[in-house]
Design an enzyme around this catalytic site. Structure first.
Site, PDB file in Angstrom:
ATOM      1  N   GLU A   1     -32.086  12.271 -10.096  1.00  0.00           N
ATOM      2  CA  GLU A   1     -31.365  13.315 -10.835  1.00  0.00           C
ATOM      3  C   GLU A   1     -31.901  13.470 -12.253  1.00  0.00           C
ATOM      4  O   GLU A   1     -32.360  12.523 -12.871  1.00  0.00           O
ATOM      5  CB  GLU A   1     -29.855  13.029 -10.855  1.00  0.00           C
ATOM      6  CG  GLU A   1     -29.481  11.716 -11.511  1.00  0.00           C
ATOM      7  CD  GLU A   1     -28.010  11.361 -11.337  1.00  0.00           C
ATOM      8  OE1 GLU A   1     -27.324  11.937 -10.488  1.00  0.00           O
ATOM      9  OE2 GLU A   1     -27.543  10.492 -12.096  1.00  0.00           O
TER      10      GLU A   1
ATOM     11  N   ASN B   1     -23.631  17.534  -7.820  1.00  0.00           N
ATOM     12  CA  ASN B   1     -22.951  17.287  -6.554  1.00  0.00           C
ATOM     13  C   ASN B   1     -21.478  16.967  -6.827  1.00  0.00           C
ATOM     14  O   ASN B   1     -21.172  16.124  -7.650  1.00  0.00           O
ATOM     15  CB  ASN B   1     -23.656  16.091  -5.867  1.00  0.00           C
ATOM     16  CG  ASN B   1     -23.039  15.739  -4.522  1.00  0.00           C
ATOM     17  OD1 ASN B   1     -22.042  16.325  -4.110  1.00  0.00           O
ATOM     18  ND2 ASN B   1     -23.635  14.773  -3.852  1.00  0.00           N
TER      19      ASN B   1
ATOM     20  N   THR C   1     -25.271  11.016   1.731  1.00  0.00           N
ATOM     21  CA  THR C   1     -24.013  10.367   2.082  1.00  0.00           C
ATOM     22  C   THR C   1     -23.416  10.991   3.335  1.00  0.00           C
ATOM     23  O   THR C   1     -22.923  10.290   4.223  1.00  0.00           O
ATOM     24  CB  THR C   1     -23.030  10.457   0.895  1.00  0.00           C
ATOM     25  OG1 THR C   1     -23.646   9.823  -0.220  1.00  0.00           O
ATOM     26  CG2 THR C   1     -21.721   9.794   1.203  1.00  0.00           C
TER      27      THR C   1
ATOM     28  N   GLY D   1     -29.176   9.700  -5.453  1.00  0.00           N
ATOM     29  CA  GLY D   1     -30.456  10.397  -5.419  1.00  0.00           C
ATOM     30  C   GLY D   1     -31.021  10.648  -6.805  1.00  0.00           C
ATOM     31  O   GLY D   1     -30.311  10.590  -7.816  1.00  0.00           O
TER      32      GLY D   1
ATOM     33  N   SER E   1     -20.775  13.051  -5.812  1.00  0.00           N
ATOM     34  CA  SER E   1     -22.026  12.329  -6.014  1.00  0.00           C
ATOM     35  C   SER E   1     -21.799  10.822  -6.007  1.00  0.00           C
ATOM     36  O   SER E   1     -20.878  10.321  -6.653  1.00  0.00           O
ATOM     37  CB  SER E   1     -22.642  12.765  -7.344  1.00  0.00           C
ATOM     38  OG  SER E   1     -23.883  12.150  -7.504  1.00  0.00           O
ATOM     39  N   SER E   2     -22.625  10.123  -5.240  1.00  0.00           N
ATOM     40  CA  SER E   2     -22.525   8.658  -5.194  1.00  0.00           C
ATOM     41  C   SER E   2     -23.000   8.121  -6.528  1.00  0.00           C
ATOM     42  O   SER E   2     -24.102   8.421  -6.954  1.00  0.00           O
ATOM     43  CB  SER E   2     -23.417   8.085  -4.097  1.00  0.00           C
ATOM     44  OG  SER E   2     -23.221   8.767  -2.892  1.00  0.00           O
TER      45      SER E   2
ATOM     46  N   SER F   1     -30.138  14.110  -5.627  1.00  0.00           N
ATOM     47  CA  SER F   1     -28.686  14.195  -5.669  1.00  0.00           C
ATOM     48  C   SER F   1     -28.198  15.514  -5.065  1.00  0.00           C
ATOM     49  O   SER F   1     -28.658  16.577  -5.440  1.00  0.00           O
ATOM     50  CB  SER F   1     -28.220  14.074  -7.117  1.00  0.00           C
ATOM     51  OG  SER F   1     -26.818  14.157  -7.159  1.00  0.00           O
ATOM     52  N   GLY F   2     -27.273  15.418  -4.122  1.00  0.00           N
ATOM     53  CA  GLY F   2     -26.711  16.603  -3.485  1.00  0.00           C
ATOM     54  C   GLY F   2     -27.468  17.066  -2.260  1.00  0.00           C
ATOM     55  O   GLY F   2     -27.145  18.088  -1.657  1.00  0.00           O
TER      56      GLY F   2
HETATM   57  N1  ATP Z   1     -24.737  18.115   7.179  1.00  0.00           N
HETATM   58  C1  ATP Z   1     -23.965  18.759   6.304  1.00  0.00           C
HETATM   59  N2  ATP Z   1     -23.150  19.727   6.734  1.00  0.00           N
HETATM   60  C2  ATP Z   1     -22.359  20.384   5.849  1.00  0.00           C
HETATM   61  N3  ATP Z   1     -22.340  20.142   4.522  1.00  0.00           N
HETATM   62  C3  ATP Z   1     -23.142  19.184   4.031  1.00  0.00           C
HETATM   63  C4  ATP Z   1     -24.006  18.441   4.898  1.00  0.00           C
HETATM   64  N4  ATP Z   1     -24.681  17.574   4.131  1.00  0.00           N
HETATM   65  C5  ATP Z   1     -24.266  17.770   2.867  1.00  0.00           C
HETATM   66  N5  ATP Z   1     -23.345  18.737   2.785  1.00  0.00           N
HETATM   67  C6  ATP Z   1     -22.651  19.231   1.572  1.00  0.00           C
HETATM   68  O1  ATP Z   1     -23.366  18.818   0.438  1.00  0.00           O
HETATM   69  C7  ATP Z   1     -22.580  17.991  -0.402  1.00  0.00           C
HETATM   70  C8  ATP Z   1     -23.427  16.896  -1.001  1.00  0.00           C
HETATM   71  O2  ATP Z   1     -23.867  16.010   0.005  1.00  0.00           O
HETATM   72  P1  ATP Z   1     -23.946  14.440  -0.230  1.00  0.00           P
HETATM   73  O3  ATP Z   1     -22.778  13.963  -1.002  1.00  0.00           O
HETATM   74  O4  ATP Z   1     -24.205  13.813   1.078  1.00  0.00           O
HETATM   75  O5  ATP Z   1     -25.237  14.338  -1.165  1.00  0.00           O
HETATM   76  P2  ATP Z   1     -26.030  13.036  -1.608  1.00  0.00           P
HETATM   77  O6  ATP Z   1     -27.423  13.226  -1.161  1.00  0.00           O
HETATM   78  O7  ATP Z   1     -25.317  11.834  -1.140  1.00  0.00           O
HETATM   79  O8  ATP Z   1     -26.010  13.128  -3.183  1.00  0.00           O
HETATM   80  P3  ATP Z   1     -25.878  11.987  -4.298  1.00  0.00           P
HETATM   81  O9  ATP Z   1     -27.230  11.410  -4.475  1.00  0.00           O
HETATM   82  O10 ATP Z   1     -25.418  12.728  -5.492  1.00  0.00           O
HETATM   83  O11 ATP Z   1     -24.877  11.010  -3.813  1.00  0.00           O
HETATM   84  C9  ATP Z   1     -21.473  17.474   0.496  1.00  0.00           C
HETATM   85  O12 ATP Z   1     -20.333  17.177  -0.235  1.00  0.00           O
HETATM   86  C10 ATP Z   1     -21.269  18.639   1.444  1.00  0.00           C
HETATM   87  O13 ATP Z   1     -20.456  19.610   0.856  1.00  0.00           O
HETATM   88 MG    MG Z   2     -24.342  10.338  -1.993  1.00  0.00          MG
END
Ligand code: ATP
Ligand code: MG
Length: 1003
Positions: A388, A159, A114, A386, A162-163, A109-110
């Site tokens: 967690e 996050n 996404t 992800g 977070s999805s 997660s994070g």
């Molecule tokens: N390529 C990137 N460039 C800039 N910031 C990023 C990038 N990827 C992620 N982030 C930052 O990290 C945060 C978390 O990313 P994201 O929501 O994609 O995580 P996730 O893997 O989908 O987590 P979860 O499993 O909780 O959904 C985003 O909101 C953003 O602020």
């Molecule tokens: Mg996500």
């Protein structure tokens, strides 16, 4: 391979871009390379074709349109690692192989899953060809994100976005590569969040967006106050306001997106009716009367709920405070305690929110659906919650982590396991790489009759109240000495200290998680029958639609949530297994969401459990590419005279001959039992480039003119293929011997029907004739007698040829354009690249390129001349400057083409102005006007669009602003902006005619 590595590292000069090239495969070397690159904002690194991405927690300027264009149609290893390169590679492979793919994005997660999936979608939205019609599908795909994120994402401790649901999205492409439709599958939404949030967490974004951003009228209509603090369901985490989230702006985005995905206004009202009914439900309080029965403490909120959901208030009140037991003829009402009432209330809130989420996904799917039945290929994007670990972990975390466990298993199966099994099956010498297989944990959770889910089911479904203790006992009975399962009772002294009596702990692939067994049972709560029946009669159209499919009267034993989830994951695995896989492994750089912080321990842990080192070891020792002998031979046989056009022997031998001819070195490939294995991707890319080049040549041999091959592919080959020059000489000689033998055989059989013995000889004769013909073409069309006499086997060719030159464009220009007759003798070429290397349109993969020609383009305002390369693909014409796309004209927006009736190379593209991206008509001058327009007509089917205009050609400089191209005569040919603002084209031909008039006037 040093040159190659040099070339690769030279691109961004920080560390190594592909871990496969790392000197030593130790954790330390791996981490140090990641760190080095991360410190310079280089967040992407490859392991072969797998992409490792480290969350930078800051905006990087690497996702702009220019970057996208840079990565379109390139070979994977030519540019620094980027998510666009992976997206493009998957796309190109899909087009050439015409098969289905998916991109598995994983990480905790994070980590950035996404974000990654959004970047890929955005890339396709820009890079794929498209028509205006399809643009709407594309917009819908893009806009589905903010809507689903509003309803399905929330701030957690890990996050801020977070999805809280799993998402698998298919993007469908037609055979042209246009994105024509999409489909989403959603997986278990974390509904418990609707009614409960841990400290520091929020409910789903949409609630805050509505309360913060909703217009005054709307809030009034929904009975809401503009204050998140007012609502029980929004304040348990005590962090309704978060600095990184702008609810008010997001509200606008979501409202707009709802329109784009075709949710009608009436349904939007229903939708927010439901959202606010949940908030009102949460504020319904119960008190205990003297008999210990629950009674409502406040009626206002109840009225709002009944209002918004369109259900009878009295029945609702009854449903929330009594359980209705239907005996034979009567109903017995059994009153709830306060706890029971709260349970019923929360169950209702979760049920309607969860169903509404599914309804939204269905609506999005309807709006993205492609109804054209022709065959499509797809790229699937998998973005799931992800792994967690929280302080308290309940049923939802159990599902989420189980899901990640399954995806890790899939990854292992598709890469480490199957790869090594294949080497064994194919008899390839192989030193097995050890890796941890998490199948044992998957089994622990999902095995029939014995796994945790089965036991959970039994406990939930057996009559009487299940308690966590009985559940835990059953687990201990069954799992007693499983190495990945621990409870208080089973643990040793040390571990016992860290476990409560009601907990059980799983040793997941990614780490230990302690689950609260009590929460695992209760969080599954189902809606009481009487409430379900009531809600089925709702007058809110969405609620009605959602629950009408639920069979309220069904007495069948329902499937538990856990079992449903398990089967949906099983189905997902099947969907994915049928496709070609691409991987993105996302790493979280630190726990505090800070930019520039590289937490080594945290990253080392992720690298370890994601199995990246094992993957690297298999990749390094292994082979990037494999193909069945016959498939490989079928594709690449034109590259070798001995295998072209037919190979008569065993396919394996043919492949051996072929790769020998191509100069593969012994350590670059291995022959298995049924497949060839190629060690490095670059070998394959070079072969593929050579194939592209050869395809052009083959096409050439059968068309009218032989020419030197275009330079696109050649330079690539030279950089990609070490020592190719040296080998060429040797090969040429070997080849010559073979060719001479063949030639003699062919000569002897020249009079026979075409066969493998004489086909090459005949091709040679034909080519030879055409080469001679090129230099001896008749001077005019009318001259039917001076054609070079053809060899006997080609009598029909001469005939066709003389027709070919005339016919191809005679309908369009014959008798209409002054310069036409002179042009007829000029042979057409398949493409023209200027000697000036800087115009080389490297932005195009040669698969797409149909024709290319240098032109002078005149600016719309000052009519300044600009040398450009014009490139035609299957769907659009591109104006290119130094490998940059300056303008794209889709054939669908090209409404007309005008040329003058005189001797000049002026061509005007009339472009539909509704397209706001187009800037007006395009005025060009081209030395190969007839060739260019004939090609365009054939490729774009525009025969009827070409007009030969007498006098001036009207042009539109921008929507509503007109100008013209005028033609006149003079001493020197000139093109310039005249005083009247028109473009003046002066030609010389008449000057010659004038001199001849003057001369003839002389005595
Ligand atoms: N390529 C990137 N460039 C800039 N910031 C990023 C990038 N990827 C992620 N982030 C930052 O990290 C945060 C978390 O990313 P994201 O929501 O994609 O995580 P996730 O893997 O989908 O987590 P979860 O499993 O909780 O959904 C985003 O909101 C953003 O602020
Ligand atoms: Mg996500």
């Amino acid at each position: 391979s040093l040159d190659m590595e040099g070339a690769l590292t030279a691109r961004d000069r920080v560390g190594i871009q592909d871990f496969v090239l790392l000197d030593e495969t130790t954790d330390a070397a791996f981490l140090s390379n990641l760190k080095k690159r991360f410190s310079r904002d280089l967040i992407y690194t490859y392991i072969g074709t797998l992409l490792v991405s480290v969350n930078p927690y800051k905006e990087l300027d690497i996702y702009n349109k220019k970057q996208m264009e840079t990565y379109m149609g390139i070979n994977f290893f030519e540019l620094p690692p980027h998510i666009y390169a992976l997206a493009d590679n998957a796309y190109q492979t899909m087009l050439t192989e015409f098969d289905n793919h998916f991109i598995l994005i994983s990480g905790e997660s994070g980590a950035g899953k996404t974000e990654a999936s959004k970047k890929i979608l955005q890339y396709y939205a820009v890079s794929c060809p498209s028509t205006t019609l399809l643009n709407t599908v594309r917009d819908k795909m893009l806009m589905s994100n903010p809507v689903l994120e509003a309803f399905g994402n929330a701030k957690t401790l890990k996050n801020d976005n977070s999805s809280r649901f799993g998402k698998y999205m298919d993007i469908q492409f037609d055979s042209q590569g246009d994105a024509v439709g999409g489909h989403i599958l959603n997986y278990l939404l974390e509904k418990s969040r609707v009614v409960h949030q841990n400290h520091g967490e929020r409910n789903f974004h949409i609630f805050y967006q509505l309360v913060e951003g909703g217009e005054d009228d709307l809030l009034h209509q929904l009975g809401l106050e503009r204050d998140a603090q007012h609502y029980n369901y929004l304040t348990q985490g005590e962090c309704a306001i978060v600095s990184s989230i702008n609810d008010r702006n997001d509200w606008k985005t979501v409202k707009n997106a709802l329109q784009i995905i075709n949710i009608e206004e009436i349904n939007t009202n229903h939708l927010f009716g439901i959202v606010s009914s949940v908030l009102h439900l949460g504020n319904i309080r119960f008190e205990s009367n003297s008999k210990g029965q629950a009674v409502l403490a406040n009626n206002d909120e109840l009225r709002w709920v009944s209002n918004l959901l369109g259900v009878d208030a009295r029945s609702l009140q009854e449903g929330l405070t009594y359980r209705k037991i239907e005996a034979r003829h009567d109903q017995v009402l059994s009153p709830f305690t306060v706890d029971h009432a709260i349970y019923a209330r929360d169950a209702l809130a979760k049920a309607i929110y969860g169903q509404t989420f599914t309804w939204l996904v269905n609506r999005i799917n309807e709006s993205m659906e492609n109804k054209d039945p022709s065959r499509k290929t797809v790229i699937g994007l998998l973005d799931i919650y992800g792994f967690e670990v929280f302080y308290v972990n309940s049923f939802e975390q159990f599902c989420i982590n189980y899901c990640n466990e399954k995806l890790q298993q899939l990854f292992i199966q598709l890469t480490l396991a199957s790869e090594q099994e294949e080497y064994e099956a194919e008899g390839i010498e192989w030193e097995p790489v050890q890796f941890f297989n998490n199948k044992i944990i998957c089994d622990l959770v999902e095995e029939k009759h014995r796994g945790i889910i089965s036991i959970l089911d039994e406990e939930c479904l057996r009559p009487g109240d299940a308690t966590d203790l009985t559940f835990l006992e059953r687990l201990e009975d069954k799992m007693g000495n499983h190495p990945h399962f621990v409870t208080h009772k089973l643990a040793d002294k040390m571990t016992r200290k860290t476990l409560e009596r009601g907990d059980f702990r799983l040793l997941h692939y990614a780490g230990e998680v302690t689950y609260c067994s009590h929460l695992c049972l209760t969080r599954q709560n189902v809606l009481f029958f009487s409430l379900l029946k009531l809600i089925c009669q709702s007058k809110n159209a969405i609620v009605k639609e959602c629950f009408s499919t639920m069979d309220a009267d069904s007495r069948r034993r329902p499937e538990t949530v856990a079992t449903q989830f398990k089967s949906s994951l099983l189905k997902l695995t099947e969907i994915l297994m049928a496709k070609e896989a691409w991987y993105i492994r996302c790493l979280k750089s630190n726990e505090s969401k800070q930019p520039g912080q590289f937490d080594e321990a945290l990253i080392r842990h992720q690298v370890k459990y994601l199995g990246l080192m094992e993957h690297l070891r298999v990749r390094r020792a292994g082979f990037a590419y494999r193909r069945k002998f016959d498939v490989f031979l079928k594709r690449y046989k034109p590259l070798c005279p001995a295998t072209w056009p037919h190979w008569r022997g065993e396919p394996a031998d043919g492949v051996e001959v072929l790769v020998q001819h191509l100069g593969y070195l012994p350590n670059e490939y291995k022959m298995g039992r049924t497949k060839i294995f190629i060690r490095h991707p670059r070998t394959l890319y070079a072969t593929e480039d050579a194939f592209e080049k050869c395809k052009h040549e083959l096409g050439e041999r059968t068309s009218a003119v032989y020419y030197q091959c275009p330079v696109f592919a050649t330079t690539k080959i030279e950089t990609c293929w070490r020592g190719v020059q040296a080998r060429k000489e040797r090969e040429k000689r070997a080849w010559a011997v073979k060719v001479i033998k063949k030639f003699i055989k062919g000569y002897m059989n020249r009079g026979q029907a075409k066969s493998s013995d004489n086909s090459e000889y005949l091709a040679f004769v034909r080519q030879n004739y055409l080469n001679r013909l090129k230099n001896h073409l008749p001077k005019t069309v009318l001259d039917k007698t001076s054609w070079l006499p053809p060899p006997a086997v080609l009598t029909e060719v001469r005939h066709l040829l003389s027709r070919y030159c005339v016919k191809k464009h005679s309908n369009i220009f014959k008798g209409k354009k002054e310069s036409y007759p002179q042009s007829v003798a000029q042979p057409f070429m398949d493409t023209r690249i200027t000697s000036n290397q800087t115009h080389k349109p490297t932005v195009f993969h040669s698969v797409f390129l149909q024709y290319s020609v240098p032109v002078i383009k005149y600016d719309r305002n000052g009519f300044k001349p600009r040398p450009r390369q014009l490139v035609l693909t299957q769907t659009a014409a591109y104006v290119i400057e130094e490998a940059k796309i300056k303008q794209r004209v889709l054939y669908t927006s090209l409404k007309g083409i005008s040329v003058s009736n005189l001797t000049d190379g002026i061509i005007v593209f009339h472009i539909t102005c509704e397209d706001p991206k187009q800037k007006g008509d395009l005025v060009m001058q081209c030395d190969h006007l007839f060739e260019f327009l004939t090609k365009l007509c054939v490729i774009a089917n525009k025969q009827n669009a070409v007009k030969v205009v007498q006098g001036s050609i009207k042009i539109e400089i921008q929507a509503g602003k007109e100008s013209a191209v005028d033609f006149s005569t003079g001493h020197e040919p000139m093109v310039y902006k005249a005083k009247n603002g028109h473009l003046m084209v002066v030609r010389r031909v008449l000057f010659l005619m004038m001199t001849s008039c003057v001369l003839s006037a002389l005595p």
